[in-house]
Enzyme design. Structure first.
Site, short mmCIF file in Angstrom:
data_model
loop_
_atom_site.label_atom_id
_atom_site.label_comp_id
_atom_site.label_asym_id
_atom_site.label_seq_id
_atom_site.Cartn_x
_atom_site.Cartn_y
_atom_site.Cartn_z
N ASP A 1 -0.10 -41.38 -65.66
CA ASP A 1 0.31 -40.42 -66.69
C ASP A 1 0.17 -41.02 -68.09
OD1 ASP A 1 2.49 -42.23 -66.06
OD2 ASP A 1 3.82 -40.95 -67.24
N GLU B 1 5.35 -42.70 -65.17
CA GLU B 1 5.91 -43.96 -65.68
C GLU B 1 6.55 -43.72 -67.04
OE1 GLU B 1 5.92 -47.83 -67.92
OE2 GLU B 1 4.90 -45.97 -68.41
ZN LIG Z 1 1.97 -47.93 -69.80
#
Ligand SMILES: [Zn+2]
Length: 436
Positions: free
Chosen positions: A106, A201
């Site tokens: 992401d 993340e």
């Molecule tokens: Zn990163």
């Protein structure tokens, strides 16, 4: 004649020890440019993982390509995590630990990652770089001292309207190129390698769904760092304090002798923060206290305060400071009840990683073999690797060549991508040579 023979022998030795590696089927640059075109922006405050469906487009593509590259046990979990393993090619694979590599798919929710138009600034000659689609977006030498190390390199930026997505598609591309290169060079000896590409993340949700047991690695590295050579085995130790000031509210028309306005106590408390211990006045290894949100009301006022330090003793000192500030305010406003609550957020992964010094040492050795100068940088934040480290999978962080994460000024370089990949290839060999 004897001399000639010696020269021939030496030449032969030189070519044998520097045996050419076959290039990967696709260069790390080409791969990177393909991945950044796919919009994988994650979103805050979603009650599902992945937070956005579009991350699955990259997840499925990576899974397909992993299969094509001969990886085994390739699967995409219900949470959009891609897992795979690359079998070792040692005479006895049990002699080397299974090493994992993890990158996140992401990109940050802060800046758009849709329609990324990557631009390659060939043969950088120094100076500031203005991004073509928005001349107010300038990568300056003053703010980016590492630029002076990139002269002659081909710098990769976005066009000024989006982020680049090097964070962390550089990590994804570098890991994939490592696998591609290993497949085409069976002479490179390595143990079994576990691979994972994770969603979310940037919004801190993906790693909770990580299947450490299924991943099967003894140690891992997140490939999610910045400038070449930078290795991180430390994060903050982090706590959050909530300080509440309880007063007494009543109708202001008839408040005389009754009302206790907690806002005055809260304001007094705010004046007690040491100016030299704030995020805006600290850097490097110096921790901080940071009142970042709060509410003021007659009845109750409250602040939330981040406490950050690399050392637990320093963190304890900061907690003691907040408690002392609250006590002094309480003495000055005896009718206000002051309550301090402190919660633990996460701990410096060094607390665990200090027991596995070979992880940092091997990473530094691999970095040197790639012709780079390794240096350690403590991360002024937390990482997925820190979470995994405390869940039983020791996971330091490796560089990707990227800079200026989460913004339109994000950049990487061709050498950054290539040298990071080369370091990963050296790292699996170092583990194969050194064994368990
Ligand atoms: Zn990163």
């Amino acid at each position: 004649m004897k001399r000639l023979l010696t020269i021939i022998c030496l030449l032969f030795l030189a070519t044998a020890t520097h045996a050419q590696t076959n290039p990967p089927s696709e260069s790390v640059l080409e791969r990177f440019l393909r991945y950044v075109k796919i919009d994988t922006q994650s979103q805050e405050d979603q009650n599902k993982v992945p937070s956005t469906e579009k991350q699955l487009v990259l997840a499925n593509l990576l899974a397909k390509e992993l299969k094509e590259l001969g990886a085994e046990n390739v699967r995409v979990s219900e949470f959009g995590i891609v897992y795979a393993s690359v079998p070792g090619n040692l005479p006895d694979n049990s002699k080397a630990p299974v090493i994992g590599f993890i990158a996140h798919m992401d990109t940050s929710p802060e800046v758009s990652g849709a329609n990324v138009q990557a631009i390659i600034h060939k043969n950088y000659r120094g100076g500031d770089i203005t991004l073509p689609k928005d001349p107010t977006q300038i990568i300056t030498v003053a703010a980016n001292p590492d630029l002076k190390n990139l002269i002659g390199d081909d710098i990769i930026t976005a066009d000024g309207t989006t982020l680049l997505g090097s964070d962390d598609k550089a990590g994804c591309a570098e890991i994939m190129t490592m696998i591609d290169t290993l497949r085409r060079n069976p002479q490179i000896k390595h143990g079994t390698i576990s691979i994972a590409f994770t969603p979310d993340e940037e919004v801190g949700g993906g790693i909770d769904k990580f299947d450490i047991k299924g991943f099967g690695a003894k140690f891992a590295y997140t490939v999610d760092g910045e400038e070449l050579g930078e290795i991180s085995n430390e994060t903050w130790s982090a706590r959050t304090a909530t300080v509440r000031f309880q007063g007494k509210n009543t109708h202001p028309g008839t408040a005389k002798g009754i009302m206790v306005n907690s806002a005055y106590a809260a304001a007094d408390f705010m004046t007690r923060f040491p100016p030299t211990m704030l995020p805006e006045t600290t850097a490097g290894r110096i921790g901080f206290v940071h009142p970042y949100t709060g509410t003021l009301d007659v009845e109750e006022s409250r602040f939330k305060i981040l406490l950050r330090d690399f050392d637990l003793s320093g963190l304890n000192t900061k907690e003691a400071l907040i408690r002392r500030m609250a006590r002094l305010t309480g003495l000055k406003f005896p009718k206000v009840k002051v309550i301090v609550e402190v919660e633990e957020n996460y701990k410096n992964m060094k607390e665990v990683l200090k027991n596995f010094p070979q992880l940092t040492e091997n990473a530094m050795e691999a970095t040197r073999r790639a012709g780079l100068k390794p240096h350690l940088r403590a991360i002024r934040g937390g990482t997925d690797g820190a979470r995994l480290t405390f869940l039983g999978l020791p996971t330091p962080n490796l560089f990707t060549g990227g800079h200026n994460f989460h913004g339109k000024l994000e950049f990487n370089s061709v050498r950054g991508l290539e040298k990071s990949t080369e370091t990963l290839l050296h790292l699996v060999q170092v583990f194969a040579e050194k064994g368990m």
